[in-house]
Design a protein around this motif. Structure first.
Motif, PDB file in Angstrom:
ATOM      1  N   SER A  74       0.820  -1.214   0.000  1.00 25.84           N
ATOM      2  CA  SER A  74       0.000   0.000   0.000  1.00 25.84           C
ATOM      3  C   SER A  74       0.849   1.258   0.000  1.00 25.84           C
ATOM      4  O   SER A  74       0.475   2.277  -0.590  1.00 25.84           O
ATOM      5  CB  SER A  74      -0.900   0.038   1.241  1.00 25.84           C
ATOM      6  N   GLY A 115       1.295  -1.875   5.055  1.00 27.84           N
ATOM      7  CA  GLY A 115      -0.008  -1.988   4.414  1.00 27.84           C
ATOM      8  C   GLY A 115       0.089  -2.822   3.154  1.00 27.84           C
ATOM      9  O   GLY A 115       1.130  -2.850   2.490  1.00 27.84           O
ATOM     10  N   ILE A 117      -2.414  -4.259  -0.369  1.00 31.24           N
ATOM     11  CA  ILE A 117      -3.650  -4.245  -1.151  1.00 31.24           C
ATOM     12  C   ILE A 117      -3.800  -5.613  -1.805  1.00 31.24           C
ATOM     13  O   ILE A 117      -2.952  -6.026  -2.599  1.00 31.24           O
ATOM     14  CB  ILE A 117      -3.623  -3.170  -2.247  1.00 31.24           C
ATOM     15  N   HIS A 122      -7.643  -3.036   1.350  1.00 28.40           N
ATOM     16  CA  HIS A 122      -6.447  -2.661   2.106  1.00 28.40           C
ATOM     17  C   HIS A 122      -6.448  -3.265   3.507  1.00 28.40           C
ATOM     18  O   HIS A 122      -7.491  -3.365   4.163  1.00 28.40           O
ATOM     19  CB  HIS A 122      -6.375  -1.142   2.253  1.00 28.40           C
ATOM     20  N   ASP A 124      -3.858  -2.663   7.121  1.00 31.01           N
ATOM     21  CA  ASP A 124      -2.879  -1.706   7.647  1.00 31.01           C
ATOM     22  C   ASP A 124      -2.661  -2.019   9.120  1.00 31.01           C
ATOM     23  O   ASP A 124      -3.622  -2.082   9.895  1.00 31.01           O
ATOM     24  CB  ASP A 124      -3.430  -0.287   7.454  1.00 31.01           C
ATOM     25  N   SER A 198      -9.689   2.230  -0.102  1.00 33.84           N
ATOM     26  CA  SER A 198      -8.513   3.100  -0.037  1.00 33.84           C
ATOM     27  C   SER A 198      -7.874   2.932   1.331  1.00 33.84           C
ATOM     28  O   SER A 198      -8.515   2.453   2.271  1.00 33.84           O
ATOM     29  CB  SER A 198      -8.888   4.569  -0.253  1.00 33.84           C
ATOM     30  N   MET A 199      -6.608   3.331   1.427  1.00 29.31           N
ATOM     31  CA  MET A 199      -5.915   3.171   2.700  1.00 29.31           C
ATOM     32  C   MET A 199      -6.373   4.200   3.724  1.00 29.31           C
ATOM     33  O   MET A 199      -6.584   3.873   4.895  1.00 29.31           O
ATOM     34  CB  MET A 199      -4.402   3.274   2.501  1.00 29.31           C
TER      35      MET A 199
END
Length: 282
Positions: A74, A115, A117, A122, A124, A198-199
């Motif tokens: 990520s 992180g 994907i 995602h 984290d 999205s992160m």
């Protein structure tokens, strides 16, 4: 998530949680797969963390582990970030850039944020790792932060307000400081966040504050809960590299993080190891 609303209506929507991405059970399962990969990546990094190893070496381990699973780091290239992990050593709080010239020594503390994907979702998480024999005060600081993370995770429940999580983190830090007879600072400028497709997504999750504010937590939400503590004054400075954040005092810092989903059965640790039971019941 629809992030296009602005002005007063946008502020109200964000406060009520209407702009927060809600996931289906199947989508949370997909996030769990990404989170399990992050956990295995961090485990591989922990195994390789020892005196004489550079933070670039650890970054290579992380990238290889993530890509071998068919996923993408990520962090790599995110707003230009040059690493697959954030490797923050000693007085570095967050966003430390991996470097072949930063070689770990006996007694260091390193916080590794990672992180991944996987199939568009995602995960984290972050851990703080002692390098060899570390001072007792540094270990206590890390355990205080880890305890604050656990308290924050326990507050991630349907019907709770967002800042109930913030308050739980804050109070756990205060209790740990009293227990340890230490001065622990909570880093205010950085905190947790929504996560999913999205992160970094709404909402921003402060690591301190009064309970009872912000959007209500609903099943299908996912949050990255990530307290950062310092030994002493939590004032921060960003270095000239535009990324690395350090304590202004030079005191040591630690960082722990999990990605957590809100479910009817309790908080679900999406970034726990794959073989762990990860739903924390009431």
């Amino acid at each position: 998530m629809n992030s296009g609303r602005t002005g007063l209506l946008g502020a109200i929507a964000r406060y009520r949680g209407r702009d927060i991405e809600l996931k289906t059970p199947g989508q949370l399962q997909a996030m769990r797969a990404a989170g399990a990969l992050v956990a295995s990546t961090l485990a591989a990094v922990v195994e390789q963390t020892k005196p004489g190893v550079s933070t670039a070496d650890l970054d290579a381990v992380a990238e290889q582990t993530i890509r071998a699973a068919g996923a993408v780091p990520s962090f790599l290239g995110y707003h230009g970030f040059p690493g697959s992990i954030c490797a923050s050593v000693n007085e570095q709080i967050v966003h430390g850039i991996p470097s072949p010239s930063l070689v770990l020594a006996e007694g260091d503390l390193i916080s590794v944020d990672c992180g991944a994907i996987l199939e568009g979702w995602h995960g984290d998480a972050a851990v703080t790792i002692p390098v060899g024999n570390v001072a007792a005060a540094d270990l206590a600081l890390s355990e205080a932060c880890r305890g604050a993370l656990a308290a924050g995770i326990a507050a991630v429940r349907p019907g709770a307000r967002l800042t109930d999580v913030s308050f739980a983190i804050q109070e756990a830090c205060r209790e740990a400081a009293n227990r340890d007879g230490a001065d622990y600072g909570i880093v205010a400028e950085y905190g947790g966040h929504g996560i999913g497709t999205s992160m970094h997504m709404d909402p921003f999750l402060p690591n301190h504050g009064d309970a009872g504010h912000g959007p209500k937590l609903r099943p299908g939400m996912a949050l990255a809960v990530e307290p950062m503590l310092t030994a002493g004054d939590p004032e921060t400075v960003e270095l000239e590299d535009g990324w690395t954040v350090v304590t202004a005092s030079g005191g040591r810092a630690v960082h722990w993080e999990h990605t957590v989903a809100v479910t009817e059965d309790g908080p679900w640790l999406l970034t726990a190891p794959a073989d762990e039971d990860t739903v924390l019941g009431s």
